[in-house]
Design a protein around this motif. Structure first.
Motif, PDB file in Angstrom:
ATOM      1  N   GLN A  12       1.052  -1.117   0.010  1.00  0.00           N
ATOM      2  CA  GLN A  12      -0.064  -0.252  -0.063  1.00  0.00           C
ATOM      3  C   GLN A  12       0.716   1.229  -0.039  1.00  0.00           C
ATOM      4  O   GLN A  12       0.550   2.263  -0.809  1.00  0.00           O
ATOM      5  CB  GLN A  12      -0.937   0.057   1.107  1.00  0.00           C
ATOM      6  CG  GLN A  12      -1.721   1.239   1.252  1.00  0.00           C
ATOM      7  CD  GLN A  12      -2.765   1.431   2.636  1.00  0.00           C
ATOM      8  OE1 GLN A  12      -2.161   0.958   3.820  1.00  0.00           O
ATOM      9  NE2 GLN A  12      -3.825   1.880   2.309  1.00  0.00           N
ATOM     10  N   CYS A  33      -5.558  -2.534 -10.190  1.00  0.00           N
ATOM     11  CA  CYS A  33      -5.891  -2.562  -9.130  1.00  0.00           C
ATOM     12  C   CYS A  33      -4.952  -3.525  -8.294  1.00  0.00           C
ATOM     13  O   CYS A  33      -4.065  -4.145  -8.897  1.00  0.00           O
ATOM     14  CB  CYS A  33      -7.301  -3.374  -8.614  1.00  0.00           C
ATOM     15  SG  CYS A  33      -8.516  -2.467  -9.537  1.00  0.00           S
ATOM     16  N   ALA A  34      -4.724  -3.217  -7.025  1.00  0.00           N
ATOM     17  CA  ALA A  34      -3.740  -4.012  -6.301  1.00  0.00           C
ATOM     18  C   ALA A  34      -4.040  -5.553  -6.233  1.00  0.00           C
ATOM     19  O   ALA A  34      -3.095  -6.229  -6.346  1.00  0.00           O
ATOM     20  CB  ALA A  34      -3.806  -3.383  -4.630  1.00  0.00           C
ATOM     21  N   GLU A  81      -2.390   3.945 -10.867  1.00  0.00           N
ATOM     22  CA  GLU A  81      -3.067   4.744 -11.706  1.00  0.00           C
ATOM     23  C   GLU A  81      -2.235   5.580 -12.882  1.00  0.00           C
ATOM     24  O   GLU A  81      -0.822   5.287 -13.036  1.00  0.00           O
ATOM     25  CB  GLU A  81      -3.772   5.906 -10.869  1.00  0.00           C
ATOM     26  CG  GLU A  81      -4.617   5.599  -9.720  1.00  0.00           C
ATOM     27  CD  GLU A  81      -5.032   6.541  -8.925  1.00  0.00           C
ATOM     28  OE1 GLU A  81      -5.870   6.355  -8.287  1.00  0.00           O
ATOM     29  OE2 GLU A  81      -4.635   7.675  -9.083  1.00  0.00           O
ATOM     30  N   CYS A 114      -0.073  -3.540  -5.501  1.00  0.00           N
ATOM     31  CA  CYS A 114      -0.512  -2.122  -5.274  1.00  0.00           C
ATOM     32  C   CYS A 114      -1.334  -1.401  -6.463  1.00  0.00           C
ATOM     33  O   CYS A 114      -1.165  -1.763  -7.651  1.00  0.00           O
ATOM     34  CB  CYS A 114       0.734  -1.171  -4.663  1.00  0.00           C
ATOM     35  SG  CYS A 114       1.796  -0.895  -5.867  1.00  0.00           S
ATOM     36  N   ASN A 115      -2.249  -0.513  -6.096  1.00  0.00           N
ATOM     37  CA  ASN A 115      -2.853   0.081  -7.344  1.00  0.00           C
ATOM     38  C   ASN A 115      -1.883   1.177  -7.955  1.00  0.00           C
ATOM     39  O   ASN A 115      -0.893   1.663  -7.476  1.00  0.00           O
ATOM     40  CB  ASN A 115      -4.265   0.828  -6.852  1.00  0.00           C
ATOM     41  CG  ASN A 115      -3.914   1.822  -5.745  1.00  0.00           C
ATOM     42  OD1 ASN A 115      -3.316   1.565  -4.757  1.00  0.00           O
ATOM     43  ND2 ASN A 115      -4.820   2.689  -5.962  1.00  0.00           N
ATOM     44  N   CYS A 125     -13.115  -4.642  -6.218  1.00  0.00           N
ATOM     45  CA  CYS A 125     -13.789  -4.434  -7.064  1.00  0.00           C
ATOM     46  C   CYS A 125     -14.565  -5.539  -7.803  1.00  0.00           C
ATOM     47  O   CYS A 125     -13.987  -6.868  -7.765  1.00  0.00           O
ATOM     48  CB  CYS A 125     -13.275  -3.446  -8.050  1.00  0.00           C
ATOM     49  SG  CYS A 125     -12.174  -3.993  -9.233  1.00  0.00           S
ATOM     50  N   ALA A 129      -0.910   6.633  -6.774  1.00  0.00           N
ATOM     51  CA  ALA A 129      -2.330   7.008  -7.077  1.00  0.00           C
ATOM     52  C   ALA A 129      -2.461   8.535  -6.899  1.00  0.00           C
ATOM     53  O   ALA A 129      -3.004   9.136  -6.036  1.00  0.00           O
ATOM     54  CB  ALA A 129      -3.090   6.527  -5.887  1.00  0.00           C
ATOM     55  N   ALA A 138       1.886   2.165  -3.438  1.00  0.00           N
ATOM     56  CA  ALA A 138       1.082   2.508  -4.521  1.00  0.00           C
ATOM     57  C   ALA A 138       1.227   3.797  -5.349  1.00  0.00           C
ATOM     58  O   ALA A 138       1.890   4.685  -4.656  1.00  0.00           O
ATOM     59  CB  ALA A 138      -0.419   2.459  -3.865  1.00  0.00           C
ATOM     60  N   CYS A 194     -12.019  -7.487  -9.983  1.00  0.00           N
ATOM     61  CA  CYS A 194     -10.901  -8.335  -9.184  1.00  0.00           C
ATOM     62  C   CYS A 194     -11.620  -9.306  -8.443  1.00  0.00           C
ATOM     63  O   CYS A 194     -10.878 -10.660  -8.620  1.00  0.00           O
ATOM     64  CB  CYS A 194     -10.278  -7.443  -8.415  1.00  0.00           C
ATOM     65  SG  CYS A 194      -9.174  -6.212  -8.903  1.00  0.00           S
ATOM     66  N   TYR A 245      -6.893   8.096 -16.270  1.00  0.00           N
ATOM     67  CA  TYR A 245      -7.767   7.547 -15.151  1.00  0.00           C
ATOM     68  C   TYR A 245      -9.127   7.417 -15.893  1.00  0.00           C
ATOM     69  O   TYR A 245      -9.548   8.287 -16.429  1.00  0.00           O
ATOM     70  CB  TYR A 245      -7.903   8.658 -14.231  1.00  0.00           C
ATOM     71  CG  TYR A 245      -8.440   8.491 -12.771  1.00  0.00           C
ATOM     72  CD1 TYR A 245      -7.888   7.456 -12.041  1.00  0.00           C
ATOM     73  CD2 TYR A 245      -9.658   8.827 -12.602  1.00  0.00           C
ATOM     74  CE1 TYR A 245      -8.361   7.184 -10.909  1.00  0.00           C
ATOM     75  CE2 TYR A 245     -10.178   8.611 -11.530  1.00  0.00           C
ATOM     76  CZ  TYR A 245      -9.823   7.748 -10.529  1.00  0.00           C
ATOM     77  OH  TYR A 245     -10.420   7.319  -9.436  1.00  0.00           O
TER      78      TYR A 245
END
Length: 142
Positions: A22, A61-62, A52, A49-50, A94, A27, A25, A97, A56
């Motif tokens: 995390q 996604c992680a 971006e 980790c996510n 999500c 983002a 990440a 995922c 966007y």
């Protein structure tokens, strides 16, 4: 179907791995940092980790990142997942995922949801994606 019970040492290792992920990440648009850790069939933990980008929301996604590192390492089965995200509600995978996890996990696979302080909830994959479509639906036994 009840979830597979994980030893506390595995839960802690998954949580620490996801926390570290995390922090890495990327983002810059949402500022919503997520880390994930996947336990494979060999007992190895893979992080994601996510990430971006300027188009966007066409990021990664992680959970998808963790699955990718798992597959790259030669594994094909998810035994547990832990997702770390911050927010007032639970930060669960999500829909996309959830389906990606379904490719490699069984319905009773535990999906742990955490923040930086603790594991907040535990679900099975079947609870997050009931009556799902998976690889076995595409088997041709003819």
């Amino acid at each position: 179907m009840s979830a597979i019970v994980l030893p506390e040492s595995i839960r802690t290792a998954l949580w620490k791995t996801a926390l570290d992920a995390q922090l890495r990440a990327y983002a810059p648009y949402s500022h919503f940092l997520v880390g994930a850790a996947v336990l494979d069939e060999h007992g190895c933990i893979h992080a994601g980790c996510n990430v971006e980008n300027a188009a966007y929301p066409e990021g990664l996604c992680a959970e998808a990142g963790a699955l990718s590192t798992m597959v790259l390492a030669g594994s094909r089965a998810v035994k547990a997942v832990l997702v770390v995200g911050e927010g007032p509600g639970l930060v669960t995978p999500c829909g996309g995922c959830r389906q990606k996890l379904r490719e490699f996990a069984l319905p009773n696979t535990p999906i742990l949801i955490a923040d930086r302080q603790m594991v907040r909830a535990s679900f099975t994959l079947a609870q997050l994606l009931p009556e799902s479509f998976g690889p076995e639906h595409l088997k041709n036994d003819k």
